[in-house]
Write a protein that holds these residues in place. Structure first.
Motif, PDB file in Angstrom:
ATOM      1  N   SER A  58       3.122  16.565  -8.242  1.00 45.70           N
ATOM      2  CA  SER A  58       1.703  16.929  -8.271  1.00 45.70           C
ATOM      3  C   SER A  58       0.896  15.735  -8.742  1.00 45.70           C
ATOM      4  CB  SER A  58       1.487  18.130  -9.190  1.00 45.70           C
ATOM      5  OG  SER A  58       2.098  17.911 -10.447  1.00 45.70           O
ATOM      6  N   VAL A  59      -0.218  15.469  -8.061  1.00 42.18           N
ATOM      7  CA  VAL A  59      -1.049  14.320  -8.410  1.00 42.18           C
ATOM      8  C   VAL A  59      -2.517  14.689  -8.322  1.00 42.18           C
ATOM      9  CG1 VAL A  59       0.681  12.711  -7.489  1.00 42.18           C
ATOM     10  CG2 VAL A  59      -1.251  13.362  -6.075  1.00 42.18           C
ATOM     11  N   ALA A  60      -3.341  13.918  -9.056  1.00 45.27           N
ATOM     12  CA  ALA A  60      -4.794  14.001  -8.931  1.00 45.27           C
ATOM     13  C   ALA A  60      -5.274  12.617  -8.525  1.00 45.27           C
ATOM     14  CB  ALA A  60      -5.417  14.423 -10.256  1.00 45.27           C
ATOM     15  N   ALA A  61      -6.047  12.550  -7.456  1.00 40.68           N
ATOM     16  CA  ALA A  61      -6.499  11.253  -6.946  1.00 40.68           C
ATOM     17  C   ALA A  61      -8.011  11.215  -6.905  1.00 40.68           C
ATOM     18  CB  ALA A  61      -5.934  11.014  -5.550  1.00 40.68           C
ATOM     19  N   THR A  62      -8.573  10.137  -7.441  1.00 39.30           N
ATOM     20  CA  THR A  62     -10.020   9.939  -7.415  1.00 39.30           C
ATOM     21  C   THR A  62     -10.315   8.732  -6.540  1.00 39.30           C
ATOM     22  OG1 THR A  62     -10.156  10.798  -9.660  1.00 39.30           O
ATOM     23  CG2 THR A  62     -12.055   9.542  -8.872  1.00 39.30           C
TER      24      THR A  62
ATOM     25  N   ALA B 170      -3.310   4.417  -1.482  1.00 39.55           N
ATOM     26  CA  ALA B 170      -3.230   3.856  -2.836  1.00 39.55           C
ATOM     27  C   ALA B 170      -2.969   2.359  -2.751  1.00 39.55           C
ATOM     28  CB  ALA B 170      -2.121   4.559  -3.609  1.00 39.55           C
ATOM     29  N   PRO B 171      -3.947   1.538  -3.104  1.00 43.67           N
ATOM     30  CA  PRO B 171      -3.779   0.084  -3.021  1.00 43.67           C
ATOM     31  C   PRO B 171      -2.986  -0.463  -4.203  1.00 43.67           C
ATOM     32  CG  PRO B 171      -6.003   0.608  -3.772  1.00 43.67           C
ATOM     33  CD  PRO B 171      -5.304   1.924  -3.560  1.00 43.67           C
ATOM     34  N   ALA B 172      -2.425  -1.638  -4.026  1.00 40.76           N
ATOM     35  CA  ALA B 172      -1.593  -2.262  -5.057  1.00 40.76           C
ATOM     36  C   ALA B 172      -2.364  -2.527  -6.337  1.00 40.76           C
ATOM     37  CB  ALA B 172      -0.984  -3.556  -4.515  1.00 40.76           C
ATOM     38  N   ALA B 173      -3.704  -2.553  -6.236  1.00 44.19           N
ATOM     39  CA  ALA B 173      -4.517  -2.848  -7.419  1.00 44.19           C
ATOM     40  C   ALA B 173      -4.475  -1.727  -8.463  1.00 44.19           C
ATOM     41  CB  ALA B 173      -5.967  -3.093  -6.979  1.00 44.19           C
TER      42      ALA B 173
ATOM     43  N   GLU C 257       4.426   3.900 -11.059  1.00 46.67           N
ATOM     44  CA  GLU C 257       4.423   5.329 -10.700  1.00 46.67           C
ATOM     45  C   GLU C 257       4.216   5.593  -9.206  1.00 46.67           C
ATOM     46  OE1 GLU C 257       3.199   7.658 -14.718  1.00 46.67           O
ATOM     47  OE2 GLU C 257       1.510   7.180 -13.383  1.00 46.67           O
ATOM     48  N   VAL C 258       3.136   5.056  -8.637  1.00 46.23           N
ATOM     49  CA  VAL C 258       2.749   5.434  -7.268  1.00 46.23           C
ATOM     50  C   VAL C 258       3.895   5.204  -6.284  1.00 46.23           C
ATOM     51  CG1 VAL C 258       1.151   4.992  -5.365  1.00 46.23           C
ATOM     52  CG2 VAL C 258       0.317   5.007  -7.730  1.00 46.23           C
TER      53      VAL C 258
ATOM     54  N   LEU D 111       0.870  -1.183   0.000  1.00 48.05           N
ATOM     55  CA  LEU D 111       0.000   0.000   0.000  1.00 48.05           C
ATOM     56  C   LEU D 111       0.902   1.227   0.000  1.00 48.05           C
ATOM     57  CD1 LEU D 111      -2.572  -0.332   2.957  1.00 48.05           C
ATOM     58  CD2 LEU D 111      -3.125  -0.199   0.530  1.00 48.05           C
ATOM     59  N   SER D 112       0.425   2.316  -0.577  1.00 43.70           N
ATOM     60  CA  SER D 112       1.151   3.581  -0.411  1.00 43.70           C
ATOM     61  C   SER D 112       0.237   4.589   0.276  1.00 43.70           C
ATOM     62  CB  SER D 112       1.585   4.141  -1.763  1.00 43.70           C
ATOM     63  OG  SER D 112       2.674   3.415  -2.253  1.00 43.70           O
ATOM     64  N   PHE D 113       0.813   5.326   1.231  1.00 45.21           N
ATOM     65  CA  PHE D 113       0.088   6.426   1.895  1.00 45.21           C
ATOM     66  C   PHE D 113       0.690   7.725   1.400  1.00 45.21           C
ATOM     67  CE2 PHE D 113      -0.201   2.818   4.774  1.00 45.21           C
ATOM     68  CZ  PHE D 113      -1.562   2.773   5.029  1.00 45.21           C
ATOM     69  N   VAL D 114      -0.120   8.473   0.669  1.00 44.96           N
ATOM     70  CA  VAL D 114       0.377   9.707   0.056  1.00 44.96           C
ATOM     71  C   VAL D 114      -0.317  10.888   0.734  1.00 44.96           C
ATOM     72  CG1 VAL D 114       0.617  11.002  -2.093  1.00 44.96           C
ATOM     73  CG2 VAL D 114       0.619   8.492  -2.135  1.00 44.96           C
ATOM     74  N   ASN D 115       0.452  11.740   1.410  1.00 45.73           N
ATOM     75  CA  ASN D 115      -0.139  12.931   2.033  1.00 45.73           C
ATOM     76  C   ASN D 115      -0.134  14.086   1.052  1.00 45.73           C
ATOM     77  OD1 ASN D 115      -1.190  12.764   4.738  1.00 45.73           O
ATOM     78  ND2 ASN D 115       0.814  11.850   5.194  1.00 45.73           N
ATOM     79  N   LEU D 116      -1.338  14.597   0.808  1.00 45.79           N
ATOM     80  CA  LEU D 116      -1.520  15.577  -0.249  1.00 45.79           C
ATOM     81  C   LEU D 116      -1.965  16.913   0.346  1.00 45.79           C
ATOM     82  CD1 LEU D 116      -1.213  14.780  -3.192  1.00 45.79           C
ATOM     83  CD2 LEU D 116      -3.719  14.767  -3.385  1.00 45.79           C
ATOM     84  N   ASN D 117      -1.364  18.015  -0.119  1.00 46.97           N
ATOM     85  CA  ASN D 117      -1.785  19.357   0.284  1.00 46.97           C
ATOM     86  C   ASN D 117      -2.132  20.134  -0.974  1.00 46.97           C
ATOM     87  OD1 ASN D 117      -1.068  22.409   0.864  1.00 46.97           O
ATOM     88  ND2 ASN D 117      -1.490  21.466   2.842  1.00 46.97           N
ATOM     89  N   ASP D 118      -3.274  20.837  -0.939  1.00 51.91           N
ATOM     90  CA  ASP D 118      -3.644  21.633  -2.127  1.00 51.91           C
ATOM     91  C   ASP D 118      -3.712  23.126  -1.822  1.00 51.91           C
ATOM     92  OD1 ASP D 118      -5.982  21.962  -0.727  1.00 51.91           O
ATOM     93  OD2 ASP D 118      -7.301  21.084  -2.262  1.00 51.91           O
TER      94      ASP D 118
END
Ligand code: 4AD
Ligand code: MG
Length: 466
Positions: A74-78, A55-58, A65-66, A37-44
């Motif tokens: 910079s990333v966009a996450a849905t 972000a799961p391995a799936a 990339e992840v 798993l990845s834990f990505v801390n995002l600030n906008d």
């Protein structure tokens, strides 16, 4: 892409909401093992807090990339908001898609998630808004600017834009930046050998304004109550934590108003601004109280609630003389107060803002109204703890003959100020106003020690990078 602000996602949205956020990575933790798993801390930038994106391995780009993300990308996450397993946040985003918008080289990215000194960050002024401190300063500065317009608009003041290029020296201190298109290598000369400014762009000598006051007065003497809010420039060689060569000033001007009315407005104005910051910037203010100055919220709360102290310059000199302190700059009636004196009055004697009035005429500009004692003028400075002077203002000299005399004493040519004198020729009225320094206000509200850290790109002697 319809983007949700992280502020809104964290504040109001229920678990289960599907949304897209976009921002810059602050930190990444990669969990290895059987269920990577990845834990990505995002600030906008919409708030201080980050949103944790899980972000799961799936994810199809998980390995490619992840797992290669680092601070600054910079990333966009849905995905879907889910209750957070970890401490520190109520919800996190379980990503079904994570798109890398722009990479950032982990080796060279200057603002890693670690402690940087403010000196270091000044040299990275283009990236420092991505840090907690500068994000918070920027949002508080924005809230203050909005509160300033709100205050005046609620009271029927008209916002006027005064010129930035000017031929007059409002403060009479000669600390102006010249505006010229003459070629310094080929200066045109008069027959006497002086530089011929008649050939310059405006056909005369011009400068960047130190204050919009004189032009502001002309509009007050027509529209009643007006204010300006714009950049001002001072070529003073002061390398202090409270001086900038380019700073923003707010200058209200009121017709049919005297010094007492001016002081009332100043007090109400500061209280409005600090109340707005306390109620609208709670998260950022909690950050400043924890990391910058632990007294800052209490100080603002106290100021918003209690009346300012008002006394004359002469009374202040008396208090300072009797203080028994040994001053770096000696006290004498007629001299300007230094920051050490202003801080003593606000921090040790009164423990609140102080409005000092009726300064000696010789240390104040020509436009201030002469008092009947022949020695003082109807000036006021508002002093606050730590900063010292935050507002300077006065009642203006509305008597034509007195004003002309004062100009001559200040070595100004009355004919250069014919339009300013016209206000006293045609329907003169008593009027008054003041100037508030925006950066000193932001400094005071946030507790930031250096004025260079409350404006995006500080201009100081020897420094105009960016
Ligand atoms: O006291 P000042 O020089 O007043 C004027 O310019 C008047 N014309 C204002 C008026 O009556 N309309 O400047 C006003 C305020 C100061 O109290 C201070 O807060 C800020 O402007 N200020 C500066 N801020 C940052 N850097 C500097 N170099 C500053 N000089 C003044
Ligand atoms: Mg002043």
């Amino acid at each position: 892409m319809k983007r949700t602000l992280i502020k809104d996602a964290l504040a109001a949205m229920p678990v289960g909401t599907e949304l897209t956020v976009a921002g810059w990575v602050r930190t990444v933790r990669n969990h290895k093992g059987t269920h990577p798993l990845s834990f990505v801390n995002l600030n906008d930038g919409s708030c201080l807090a980050t949103l944790q994106v899980v972000a799961p391995a799936a994810l199809e780009n998980f390995v490619s990339e992840v797992q290669r993300l680092s601070a600054g990308c910079s990333v966009a996450a849905t995905g879907r908001l889910v209750a957070s397993q970890g401490k520190g946040q109520a919800v996190e985003l379980l990503a079904s898609r994570l798109r890398v918008v722009g990479w950032a080289d982990a080796e060279t990215y200057p603002v890693q998630q670690k402690h940087h000194t403010f000196e270091f960050l000044r040299a990275q002024a283009h990236l420092r808004p991505r840090t907690n401190t500068f994000g918070a300063v920027t949002r508080v500065r924005n809230a203050i600017s909005f509160a300033i317009h709100e205050f005046f608009q609620q009271r029927g003041f008209v916002y006027v834009n005064t010129p930035i290029i000017t031929a007059s020296d409002c403060e009479g201190a000669g600390q102006m930046f010249r505006v010229s298109t003459l070629d310094p290598a080929k200066l045109p000369r008069t027959p006497e050998g002086n530089v011929n400014f008649a050939e310059d762009f405006f056909g005369r000598q011009t400068y960047l304004t130190v204050s919009g006051q004189l032009e502001g007065e002309t509009y007050a003497c027509a529209l009643g109550n007006v204010y300006t809010f714009g950049p001002t420039f001072r070529a003073e060689n002061s390398n202090t934590p409270r001086h900038l060569a380019e700073f923003w000033m707010i200058e209200p001007e009121m017709a049919f108003c005297d010094l007492a009315g001016d002081a009332d407005l100043a007090e109400e104005f500061l209280k409005h601004i600090f109340t707005a910051v306390l109620t609208r910037c709670r998260e950022d203010m909690a950050f400043f109280a924890e990391h910058i100055d632990k007294t800052v919220i209490d100080t603002l709360t106290h100021i918003a609630a209690s009346p300012f102290e008002r006394l004359s310059y002469t009374q202040a000199i008396d208090i300072l003389t009797r203080s028994g302190k040994s001053w770096e700059y000696p006290i004498a009636w007629g001299g300007d107060l230094q920051t050490e004196h202003e801080r003593y009055l606000t921090e040790e004697v009164f423990n609140k803002p102080v409005i000092l009035t009726d300064y000696p005429a010789q240390i104040k500009p020509f436009y201030m109204r002469s008092n009947d004692d022949g020695k003082t003028v109807a000036a006021m400075d508002v002093l606050v703890p730590k900063i010292g002077e935050i507002i300077g203002g006065s009642q203006r000299e509305e008597r034509l003959d007195v004003l002309v005399e004062k100009m001559k004493n200040s070595h100004l040519r009355p004919e250069d100020y014919w339009w300013y004198l016209d206000l006293r020729r045609y329907g003169t009225v008593e009027h008054a106003g003041f100037g508030l320094g925006l950066e000193r206000t932001v400094q005071f509200a946030t507790g930031m020690a250096n004025i260079r850290d409350v404006i995006p790109y500080p201009r100081t002697p020897g420094s105009a990078e960016f």
